[in-house]
Structures are given as C-alpha cells and as structure tokens.
Design an enzyme around this catalytic site. Structure first.
Site, PDB file in Angstrom:
ATOM      1  N   ASP A   8     -24.083  -1.452  26.529  1.00 23.33           N
ATOM      2  CA  ASP A   8     -23.151  -1.706  25.429  1.00 23.33           C
ATOM      3  C   ASP A   8     -22.567  -3.098  25.670  1.00 23.33           C
ATOM      4  OD1 ASP A   8     -21.185  -1.455  27.366  1.00 23.33           O
ATOM      5  OD2 ASP A   8     -20.075   0.140  26.365  1.00 23.33           O
ATOM      6  N   GLY A  66     -19.205  -0.777  30.604  1.00 23.10           N
ATOM      7  CA  GLY A  66     -18.089  -1.391  31.318  1.00 23.10           C
ATOM      8  C   GLY A  66     -17.978  -0.872  32.742  1.00 23.10           C
ATOM      9  N   THR A  67     -18.117   0.440  32.881  1.00 26.22           N
ATOM     10  CA  THR A  67     -17.979   1.069  34.200  1.00 26.22           C
ATOM     11  C   THR A  67     -19.290   1.606  34.755  1.00 26.22           C
ATOM     12  OG1 THR A  67     -17.565   3.163  33.095  1.00 26.22           O
ATOM     13  CG2 THR A  67     -15.616   1.848  33.709  1.00 26.22           C
ATOM     14  N   GLY A  70     -19.949   5.984  31.209  1.00 26.46           N
ATOM     15  CA  GLY A  70     -20.295   6.562  29.901  1.00 26.46           C
ATOM     16  C   GLY A  70     -21.788   6.489  29.626  1.00 26.46           C
ATOM     17  N   HIS A  98     -33.988  10.526  48.015  1.00 28.87           N
ATOM     18  CA  HIS A  98     -33.678  11.961  47.951  1.00 28.87           C
ATOM     19  C   HIS A  98     -33.642  12.516  46.532  1.00 28.87           C
ATOM     20  CE1 HIS A  98     -31.753  12.512  52.211  1.00 28.87           C
ATOM     21  NE2 HIS A  98     -32.951  11.955  52.243  1.00 28.87           N
ATOM     22  N   ARG A 109     -17.920  -4.368  34.421  1.00 30.37           N
ATOM     23  CA  ARG A 109     -16.554  -4.714  34.801  1.00 30.37           C
ATOM     24  C   ARG A 109     -16.287  -4.307  36.244  1.00 30.37           C
ATOM     25  NH1 ARG A 109     -14.699  -2.059  29.117  1.00 30.37           N
ATOM     26  NH2 ARG A 109     -15.468  -3.752  27.789  1.00 30.37           N
ATOM     27  N   ARG A 132     -38.599  18.778  51.039  1.00 32.49           N
ATOM     28  CA  ARG A 132     -37.479  19.608  50.561  1.00 32.49           C
ATOM     29  C   ARG A 132     -36.775  18.954  49.372  1.00 32.49           C
ATOM     30  NH1 ARG A 132     -35.764  16.736  54.898  1.00 32.49           N
ATOM     31  NH2 ARG A 132     -33.650  15.893  54.918  1.00 32.49           N
ATOM     32  N   ARG A 136     -35.700  20.352  45.404  1.00 31.46           N
ATOM     33  CA  ARG A 136     -34.383  20.185  44.779  1.00 31.46           C
ATOM     34  C   ARG A 136     -34.489  19.436  43.449  1.00 31.46           C
ATOM     35  NH1 ARG A 136     -32.299  18.719  50.827  1.00 31.46           N
ATOM     36  NH2 ARG A 136     -32.286  20.875  51.547  1.00 31.46           N
TER      37      ARG A 136
HETATM   38  C1  RB5 Z   1     -16.145   0.130  26.341  1.00 34.65           C
HETATM   39  O1  RB5 Z   1     -14.909  -0.507  26.230  1.00 34.65           O
HETATM   40  C2  RB5 Z   1     -16.175   0.995  27.595  1.00 34.65           C
HETATM   41  O2  RB5 Z   1     -15.440   2.162  27.371  1.00 34.65           O
HETATM   42  C3  RB5 Z   1     -17.572   1.304  27.983  1.00 34.65           C
HETATM   43  O3  RB5 Z   1     -18.265   0.117  28.212  1.00 34.65           O
HETATM   44  C4  RB5 Z   1     -17.777   2.122  29.237  1.00 34.65           C
HETATM   45  O4  RB5 Z   1     -17.053   1.598  30.299  1.00 34.65           O
HETATM   46  C5  RB5 Z   1     -17.601   3.568  29.087  1.00 34.65           C
HETATM   47  O5  RB5 Z   1     -17.860   4.359  30.013  1.00 34.65           O
END
Ligand code: RB5
Length: 143
Positions: A8, A66-67, A70, A98, A109, A132, A136
């Site tokens: 995104d 961003g993180t 999501g 694994h 970010r 193994r 899994r």
């Molecule tokens: C968008 O602002 C942000 O929410 C998205 O990039 C992400 O970090 C969501 O998990």
C-alpha cells in the site's frame, strides 16, 4: 525465480528499494501495485500477491505496508499462503527453514530497505528443513 511484490502507500517506498535489490540478485519481479504514494487499501495488494503465489504465477511473494501487519493478514487469508512478518535476520531465516514461508511482509515505517533486504537475503538463501517441520506445515495447510 520470480517474486511477486505488492504494497500500500505506507510500504511503497520500501517496496521500491526491495525491488531494486531483488533485480540486482537476478530475480524476476512482478509488481502488483500500488504504484504511487496515494492512499490505498492494503487488503487488495496482500491478496493479489498471495494469489499470485498459490496460483504459481510467482514462486514467492513480498508485501509491504506501514507496519507489515495489515498486509500480512490479508496475504494469509489466501489458502496456501504462509506469510511471516520477521523482525530480524534470524526470524527471516527460520521462517524458511521451519515454516516454509512463501511470503514475507515488512513495514515501510519500521525498516529501511537495507534492513529488509538483509532479512530477505537470509530467507532466500535458507532451505526448508522438511522432516517434522513438513508435518507441521502440512497441518497449517490443512487449516
Ligand atoms: C496505512 O496508514 C496503514 O494503516 C497501513 O499501511 C498498515 O500499516 C496497516 O497495517
């Protein structure tokens, strides 16, 4: 090897750095969007990359938001995707050894392209151990 990538807007810049690194490694890359920093919704891109991997259009996938959170959740909604969100090189390597992770997710970010590419290299250079761990992974795939 072909890798499908997607992001995104929050992961767009990181994705560009990752694409450059993958191409330097001689890997074919398919960018499934987004294509600018304009605000978009990460589920579309996580699913697009996940589907490319399970449909065999790509060998593996890399997704960025961003993180990394999501878009990893979106990718993992596609049956057959095992998307990991590594925090360091050890986790990236083990995601392959694994968990046989076929998609990795990163936060634009959270990490620089250099940090993410170190983890990507560890993942690409590692081998799935089977044994193994195969049992899994089979259980994961059956869920
Ligand atoms: C968008 O602002 C942000 O929410 C998205 O990039 C992400 O970090 C969501 O998990």
């Amino acid at each position: 090897m072909k890798i499908a990538v997607g992001s995104d807007h929050g992961g767009y810049g990181l994705k560009l750095g990752i694409i450059e690194h993958l191409k330097e490694r001689g890997i074919e890359v398919e960018d499934l969007g987004c294509y600018s920093e304009e605000s978009v919704d990460y589920p579309e891109y996580g699913v697009a990359v996940g589907e490319a991997v399970v449909n065999g259009k790509a060998d593996r996938g890399i997704v960025c938001c961003g993180t990394g959170l999501g878009i990893s959740m979106a990718a993992n909604k596609v049956h057959g995707v095992r998307c990991a969100v590594p925090s360091n090189v050890f986790m990236a390597e083990m995601a392959r050894r694994h968990n046989d992770a076929n998609v990795l997710a990163f936060g634009g970010r959270v990490f620089t392209a250099g940090q993410a590419c170190e983890m990507i290299d560890a993942w690409l250079d590692a081998e799935f151990e089977g044994g193994r761990h195969q049992r899994r992974v089979d259980k994961l795939n059956a869920l």
